[in-house]
Design a protein around this motif. Structure first.
Motif, mmCIF file in Angstrom:
data_model
loop_
_atom_site.group_PDB
_atom_site.id
_atom_site.type_symbol
_atom_site.label_atom_id
_atom_site.label_comp_id
_atom_site.label_asym_id
_atom_site.label_seq_id
_atom_site.Cartn_x
_atom_site.Cartn_y
_atom_site.Cartn_z
ATOM 1 N N TYR A 21 0.834 -1.204 0.000
ATOM 2 C CA TYR A 21 0.000 0.000 0.000
ATOM 3 C C TYR A 21 0.865 1.249 0.000
ATOM 4 N N ASN A 48 -6.856 3.983 -7.045
ATOM 5 C CA ASN A 48 -7.798 3.482 -6.048
ATOM 6 C C ASN A 48 -7.264 3.678 -4.631
ATOM 7 N N ARG A 51 -7.741 7.312 -3.739
ATOM 8 C CA ARG A 51 -9.140 7.633 -3.438
ATOM 9 C C ARG A 51 -9.530 7.110 -2.058
ATOM 10 N N ASN A 52 -9.026 5.938 -1.723
ATOM 11 C CA ASN A 52 -9.315 5.359 -0.419
ATOM 12 C C ASN A 52 -8.753 6.236 0.696
ATOM 13 N N ARG A 53 -7.531 6.699 0.520
ATOM 14 C CA ARG A 53 -6.924 7.545 1.546
ATOM 15 C C ARG A 53 -7.638 8.892 1.644
ATOM 16 N N ILE A 154 -9.415 0.839 7.811
ATOM 17 C CA ILE A 154 -9.247 1.315 6.444
ATOM 18 C C ILE A 154 -8.412 0.323 5.628
ATOM 19 N N ALA A 155 -8.996 -0.180 4.554
ATOM 20 C CA ALA A 155 -8.292 -1.091 3.627
ATOM 21 C C ALA A 155 -7.640 -2.246 4.371
ATOM 22 N N SER A 186 -13.323 0.925 5.114
ATOM 23 C CA SER A 186 -13.229 0.795 3.655
ATOM 24 C C SER A 186 -12.792 -0.619 3.342
ATOM 25 N N ALA A 236 -15.711 4.719 -2.897
ATOM 26 C CA ALA A 236 -14.941 5.713 -2.143
ATOM 27 C C ALA A 236 -15.162 7.149 -2.606
ATOM 28 N N SER A 251 -14.302 3.026 -8.433
ATOM 29 C CA SER A 251 -13.460 2.805 -7.260
ATOM 30 C C SER A 251 -13.311 1.322 -6.973
ATOM 31 N N PHE A 253 -12.912 0.388 -3.890
ATOM 32 C CA PHE A 253 -13.238 0.304 -2.467
ATOM 33 C C PHE A 253 -14.686 0.713 -2.220
ATOM 34 N N VAL A 255 -16.910 2.120 0.939
ATOM 35 C CA VAL A 255 -16.610 2.825 2.184
ATOM 36 C C VAL A 255 -17.906 3.175 2.891
#
Length: 261
Positions: A21, A48, A51-53, A154-155, A186, A236, A251, A253, A255
Motif C-alpha cells: 500500500y 484506487n 481515493r481510499n486515503r 481502512i483497507a 473501507s 470511495a 473505485s 473500495f 466505504v
C-alpha cells in the motif's frame, strides 16, 4: 506502549500489505518483494489507493468537526502525511489517537506516529487485528471507553479470508465501543472493476498475501446493528459530507461511516 516483541525483525523476503500500500501511494518504505506485487497490480490500483486515503481524510475530518476526539486506527499502515492524527488534531487539538498495526516497519516509524499536538496525545500498539481483545486492552490505557470513539478499519478487512472471521473480529471491536461511537470502514471490491479482478487476485496470490475482495452485499454485514450515515455504503469517491464533491470515478473500495447506537 507496544504489544508483542519490542524489536521484531522485518522480513524482506515476503511482501506485506502495508508495504504494498505504501508503494501504491508513492512511498519509499517498501522492498523489492513489495514492489513486485505492486507492479503486477492493474495500473488503476494506485488511483484506487489514493481515493481510499482521501476518503479517510474526509471521514476523519467530518467526525472531528462533530466533536469526536478519540480515534482507534487499526491497520494504520506506514505513516503517510497527513496521518489521521494530523487531520484530526488540526481540528480538535485535544484529540487522542491510538494506532495499531502488525508490520514491524510500522513499529519502526512509531515515533513519527507519536508526534501529537501539545494538547492531545497519540500512541501505537504493535498488534494484529486477529487479536482484537489485545488491541482493546492496550487502547484502554489511553482512550476513555466511556466516551465516543471512532474505530477506523481502512483497507484492512479484505486481507482476512472468511475462515479468519472478519465479521466477528469487527463485531468484537465495535461491541467494546460506547453509544455514540463510530465505525469508519473501507473494503476492497471488484464490483466496479470486474475486468480487473483476476489480475488483482493473481498479483496478491503470487506474493502469498491473502485477499478476499467482497461485493456490496458482502461488505454490508460489517455494519450490522449500526446506523449508516448518509450516503451509506458507497464507492470511495461518492462518500463526502461537504462540497466540493470529489470527482466521481470508479473505485476499488466500498466505504462507509456508521454510528454505534
Amino acid at each position: 506502549m507496544t504489544a508483542g516483541p519490542l524489536n521484531p525483525q522485518i522480513d524482506t523476503s515476503k511482501p506485506h500489505p502495508a508495504r504494498v500500500y505504501d508503494w501504491l501511494l508513492g512511498g519509499k518504505d517498501n522492498y523489492p518483494v513489495d514492489q513486485t506485487v505492486g507492479e503486477k497490480l492493474p495500473p488503476e490500483a494506485r488511483a484506487n489507493a489514493a481515493r481510499n486515503r482521501a476518503f479517510m481524510h474526509r471521514a476523519s475530518a467530518w467526525l472531528a468537526h462533530r466533536g469526536v476526539d478519540q480515534f482507534l486506527d487499526v491497520g494504520t499502515g506506514i505513516p503517510t502525511s497527513p496521518n489521521l492524527h494530523q487531520i484530526v488534531q488540526a481540528i480538535m487539538p485535544t484529540a487522542r489517537i491510538v494506532y495499531a498495526d502488525n508490520d514491524p516497519i510500522v513499529l519502526r516509524h512509531a515515533e513519527a506516529l507519536l508526534v501529537s499536538s501539545p494538547e492531545g496525545a497519540t500512541d501505537y500498539i504493535h498488534a494484529d487485528v486477529r487479536k482484537p481483545e489485545l488491541i482493546l486492552e492496550r487502547a484502554r490505557e489511553l482512550l476513555d471507553f466511556d466516551r465516543p470513539i471512532a474505530l477506523s478499519l481502512i483497507a484492512l478487512m479484505h486481507f482476512l479470508p472468511d475462515d479468519q472471521d472478519p465479521y466477528g473480529i469487527t463485531r468484537t471491536l465495535v461491541d467494546a465501543l460506547p453509544s455514540g461511537s463510530y465505525l469508519v470502514l473501507s473494503h476492497g471490491t471488484a464490483d466496479q472493476h470486474p475486468e480487473l479482478r483476476a489480475e488483482t487476485e493473481a498479483a496478491y496470490k503470487k506474493g502469498a498475501i491473502a485477499l478476499r475482495m467482497r461485493t456490496h452485499s458482502e461488505v454490508e454485514p460489517f455494519f450490522d446493528g449500526l446506523d449508516l450515515i448518509a450516503p451509506g455504503l458507497v464507492p470511495a469517491a461518492e462518500w463526502y459530507q461537504e462540497e466540493p464533491a470529489p470527482e466521481n470515478e470508479r473505485s476499488g473500495f466500498y466505504v462507509g461511516v456508521a454510528r454505534v447506537k
